[in-house]
Write a protein that holds these residues in place. Structure first.
Motif, mmCIF file in Angstrom:
data_model
loop_
_atom_site.group_PDB
_atom_site.id
_atom_site.type_symbol
_atom_site.label_atom_id
_atom_site.label_comp_id
_atom_site.label_asym_id
_atom_site.label_seq_id
_atom_site.Cartn_x
_atom_site.Cartn_y
_atom_site.Cartn_z
ATOM 1 N N ALA A 297 13.972 4.166 2.989
ATOM 2 C CA ALA A 297 13.530 5.122 2.191
ATOM 3 C C ALA A 297 13.044 4.726 0.740
ATOM 4 O O ALA A 297 13.683 3.905 0.397
ATOM 5 N N ALA A 298 11.951 5.683 0.346
ATOM 6 C CA ALA A 298 11.556 5.184 -0.672
ATOM 7 C C ALA A 298 12.615 5.056 -2.061
ATOM 8 O O ALA A 298 12.589 4.102 -2.848
ATOM 9 N N LYS A 299 13.616 5.985 -2.054
ATOM 10 C CA LYS A 299 14.805 5.955 -3.062
ATOM 11 C C LYS A 299 15.558 4.756 -2.855
ATOM 12 O O LYS A 299 16.520 4.455 -3.779
ATOM 13 N N ARG A 300 15.577 3.974 -1.655
ATOM 14 C CA ARG A 300 16.323 2.889 -1.476
ATOM 15 C C ARG A 300 15.550 1.591 -1.588
ATOM 16 O O ARG A 300 16.105 0.544 -1.535
ATOM 17 N N PRO B 28 0.848 -1.111 -0.048
ATOM 18 C CA PRO B 28 0.014 -0.109 0.024
ATOM 19 C C PRO B 28 1.015 1.209 0.023
ATOM 20 O O PRO B 28 2.014 1.362 0.498
ATOM 21 N N ASP B 29 0.359 2.251 -0.710
ATOM 22 C CA ASP B 29 1.226 3.646 -0.709
ATOM 23 C C ASP B 29 1.276 4.165 0.468
ATOM 24 O O ASP B 29 0.209 4.522 1.304
ATOM 25 N N THR B 30 2.548 4.279 1.161
ATOM 26 C CA THR B 30 2.564 4.630 2.600
ATOM 27 C C THR B 30 3.782 5.883 2.163
ATOM 28 O O THR B 30 4.589 5.945 2.908
ATOM 29 N N GLY B 31 3.557 6.767 1.250
ATOM 30 C CA GLY B 31 4.733 7.770 0.942
ATOM 31 C C GLY B 31 5.880 7.223 0.262
ATOM 32 O O GLY B 31 7.022 7.429 0.167
ATOM 33 N N GLU C 187 20.662 -0.036 3.829
ATOM 34 C CA GLU C 187 20.415 1.074 4.592
ATOM 35 C C GLU C 187 18.987 1.349 4.949
ATOM 36 O O GLU C 187 17.930 1.013 4.229
ATOM 37 N N PHE C 188 18.745 1.750 6.170
ATOM 38 C CA PHE C 188 17.521 1.847 6.782
ATOM 39 C C PHE C 188 17.338 3.303 7.444
ATOM 40 O O PHE C 188 18.526 4.042 8.141
ATOM 41 N N ILE C 189 16.119 3.983 7.439
ATOM 42 C CA ILE C 189 15.926 5.231 8.185
ATOM 43 C C ILE C 189 15.774 4.910 9.684
ATOM 44 O O ILE C 189 16.276 5.956 10.628
ATOM 45 N N GLU C 190 15.049 3.912 9.920
ATOM 46 C CA GLU C 190 14.701 3.585 11.365
ATOM 47 C C GLU C 190 14.681 2.136 11.657
ATOM 48 O O GLU C 190 14.185 1.484 10.463
ATOM 49 N N GLN C 191 14.795 1.768 12.673
ATOM 50 C CA GLN C 191 14.357 0.365 13.172
ATOM 51 C C GLN C 191 13.672 0.397 14.508
ATOM 52 O O GLN C 191 14.102 1.261 15.257
ATOM 53 N N VAL C 192 12.531 -0.473 14.406
ATOM 54 C CA VAL C 192 11.482 -0.411 15.414
ATOM 55 C C VAL C 192 11.175 -1.800 15.934
ATOM 56 O O VAL C 192 10.932 -2.700 15.009
ATOM 57 N N VAL D 31 14.963 -4.386 -1.980
ATOM 58 C CA VAL D 31 14.505 -5.804 -2.403
ATOM 59 C C VAL D 31 15.474 -6.427 -3.187
ATOM 60 O O VAL D 31 15.610 -7.736 -3.037
ATOM 61 N N GLU D 32 16.141 -5.958 -4.194
ATOM 62 C CA GLU D 32 17.083 -6.576 -4.983
ATOM 63 C C GLU D 32 18.383 -7.311 -4.001
ATOM 64 O O GLU D 32 18.626 -8.403 -4.271
#
Length: 187
Positions: A80-83, A9-12, A30-35, A88-89
């Protein structure tokens, strides 16, 4: 499979990835945050014979998979969307060397202040795959873990690193902790 697209689903545009094994302690992307997060409907189990990363076809090790029933605590990583595509690859190259997992989107509950639910890319064991080990006794698990060694190292380190990561999050996985005690030579 390489051309298959993951739907979310589109989440930004950001991608959530649920880690429950080695992704918790060695994400590799790379990730923005981990929860801390919880997935309901599947549980963590040493239910996959490893023919590559932690064993060989002749001497298989055991790695974790998400199997039917229960719940699993792990870590959700926001990418991040750009990553997204590169992540996924990377995950396909790492997790799908023998296609023992199904790539699925699952709802996970973030254990943050908002207690929000997100849809996360998750790798669930394919019960029809030749590497699906099912439910093995602790003695069988121990035997496979002790013999297992593959291109990512020995199987013992994989189990102990996962247990250490689980403990760092403040919880226990009774089955894995029992196996870890056996690997340390405890009764």
């Amino acid at each position: 499979m390489p051309g298959r697209k993951i739907l979310q689903p589109d989440t930004g545009g950001d991608l959530w990835v649920f880690g429950y094994g080695s992704l918790m302690w060695r994400p590799g992307f790379e990730f923005i945050e981990q929860v801390p997060a919880r997935l309901i409907g599947e549980h963590r189990a040493l239910c996959v014979y490893s023919f590559d990363h932690r064993g060989t076809p002749e001497k298989p090790g055991l790695v974790l998979g998400l199997d039917h029933g229960g719940a699993c605590r792990g870590i959700a990583f926001r990418v991040a969307a750009k990553r997204r595509e590169a992540t996924v690859e990377y995950l396909r190259a790492r997790e799908q060397t023998t296609n023992v997992y199904r790539e699925v989107m699952r709802s996970v509950w973030l254990q943050n202040e908002a207690r929000q639910r997100v849809s996360a890319l998750t790798f669930v064991v394919d019960r029809g795959h030749v590497q699906y080990a099912g439910r093995l006794s602790l003695a069988e698990q121990l035997r496979h873990v002790l013999q297992g060694h593959g291109r990512s190292g020995n199987n013992r380190d994989y189990v102990l690193s996962t247990v250490k990561s689980i403990e760092a999050q403040g919880f226990r996985d009774p089955q894995l902790h029992q196996l870890a005690a056996m690997l340390h030579g405890e009764p």
